[in-house]
Design an enzyme around this catalytic site. Sequence first.
Site, PDB file in Angstrom:
ATOM      1  CG  ASP A  48       3.319  -9.888  -2.108  1.00  0.00           C
ATOM      2  OD1 ASP A  48       2.488  -9.539  -1.259  1.00  0.00           O
ATOM      3  OD2 ASP A  48       3.082 -10.740  -2.981  1.00  0.00           O
ATOM      4  CD  GLU A 119       3.417  -5.892  -0.572  1.00  0.00           C
ATOM      5  OE1 GLU A 119       2.464  -6.607  -0.221  1.00  0.00           O
ATOM      6  OE2 GLU A 119       3.567  -5.489  -1.744  1.00  0.00           O
TER       7      GLU A 119
END
EC number: 3.1.26.3
Length: 223
Positions: A48, A119
């Site tokens: 992320d 992610e």
Amino acid sequence: MSSLEPRTRSWLEQHGFTIRNEAIWHEALTHGSTGEAKDYDRLEFLGDRVLGLTIADWLYDQSQSAEGKLAQRLNALVSKQTCAGRARAINTSAHVRLGKQAREDGAQDSDNVLGDIMESLLGANFLDAGFDATRDLIRALWREVFDGSTGRRKHPKSALQEWAAGNQRRPPDYEVTDTSGPDHNRLYTVQVSVHNVGAVKATAGGKREAETEAARLFMEKYG
């Protein structure tokens, strides 16, 4: 050491991922419902941040927009829905490792799981190949949405905030009124209200997404 199925390794390499330590990639594709000691949560956290920095740098380089517009596009390009969309574009659901119940519940195609997996794969690539290679990978995977309309329109929450201020109203108030569903496919219901105007509810697979949809619906009804 956990290893990858040959078809999964081939799929990852086909889409530009760099595979050195197979255990990391096994972890990146493993959902918590399997009960294994390691799942994708930590790699998701890392990926992320790598994604956010890459997109922010890309936007800064390619656009002369002010900070507000850059932030608007950044938020849209790194959102759970966009990450899930990029995961679907490369057929990630066929390689997610899930427990029996989670698979029967359809977790392999939920925005929450696919967004998280995307992610986590970026986090794994960062550990296995470094930032430069992962930046280039993200630019290849995100090129379509970066060049498209994603995040170019005013965000619904910003539009509602400005509408309230322009009409001498109090700022909109967002409240989570309900949560439901299993952990891998949690649904949030959010109510947005503006004093002496009205209230609207919306449900989505994340708190931010539900707030955004509620703001959009509010503007459709009252804006």
